[in-house]
Design a protein around this motif. Sequence first.
Motif, PDB file in Angstrom:
ATOM      1  N   GLN A   9       0.865  -1.170   0.000  1.00  0.00           N
ATOM      2  CA  GLN A   9       0.000   0.000   0.000  1.00  0.00           C
ATOM      3  C   GLN A   9       0.903   1.223   0.000  1.00  0.00           C
ATOM      4  N   VAL A  11       1.368   5.224   0.310  1.00  0.00           N
ATOM      5  CA  VAL A  11       0.790   6.401   0.938  1.00  0.00           C
ATOM      6  C   VAL A  11       1.692   7.569   0.555  1.00  0.00           C
ATOM      7  N   GLY A  33      -1.590  10.469   7.096  1.00  0.00           N
ATOM      8  CA  GLY A  33      -1.272   9.234   6.398  1.00  0.00           C
ATOM      9  C   GLY A  33      -2.089   8.061   6.912  1.00  0.00           C
ATOM     10  N   ALA A  37      -4.663   5.904   4.619  1.00  0.00           N
ATOM     11  CA  ALA A  37      -4.439   4.467   4.440  1.00  0.00           C
ATOM     12  C   ALA A  37      -5.655   3.661   4.892  1.00  0.00           C
ATOM     13  N   THR A  62       3.847  -1.279   3.686  1.00  0.00           N
ATOM     14  CA  THR A  62       3.374   0.052   3.354  1.00  0.00           C
ATOM     15  C   THR A  62       4.591   0.900   3.011  1.00  0.00           C
ATOM     16  N   HIS A  87      -7.572   4.700  -5.517  1.00  0.00           N
ATOM     17  CA  HIS A  87      -6.904   5.418  -4.430  1.00  0.00           C
ATOM     18  C   HIS A  87      -7.924   6.291  -3.720  1.00  0.00           C
ATOM     19  N   CYS A 100      -2.937  14.162   1.754  1.00  0.00           N
ATOM     20  CA  CYS A 100      -2.352  12.847   1.562  1.00  0.00           C
ATOM     21  C   CYS A 100      -3.219  12.051   0.606  1.00  0.00           C
ATOM     22  N   ALA A 102      -3.721   7.764  -0.574  1.00  0.00           N
ATOM     23  CA  ALA A 102      -3.307   6.372  -0.378  1.00  0.00           C
ATOM     24  C   ALA A 102      -3.934   5.539  -1.478  1.00  0.00           C
TER      25      ALA A 102
END
Length: 122
Positions: A9, A11, A33, A37, A62, A87, A100, A102
């Motif tokens: 994943q 981020v 973050g 996530a 991650t 995302h 952010c 993710a």
Amino acid sequence: MAAPAALVQYVVLRGDLARPPRSWPLGAVVAQGCHAALAAAHAYRERPDTAAYLEQGGAMRTVVLEAPDEASLMDLEQILREKGVEHLLWTEQPEGIPTCLALRPYPKDQVQRHLRNFKLLK
């Protein structure tokens, strides 16, 4: 039989949030973050890759990258949207600041090329 692709994943956090003039505390930036996530994992929880990633428990991988500023984060968001990469863009409320994004968990080789221009967050 080939080994299954490594799930990761990604981020991508805005690095400028921690620097002047904004100077957000480290904890506030890290929280962005975490929010992104978790929200991406939740939004795409029905995807087989997401389920497999979450089943890994302590072996989850991650990668946290840095977008230098809001413009670069939004440019990445546009590219991911155009390429069909699932995302979630996290926007801090009530300020309305994109902080952010993710990706949902993906096999690394499927998405890494879209993130080449971003360095690890330091």
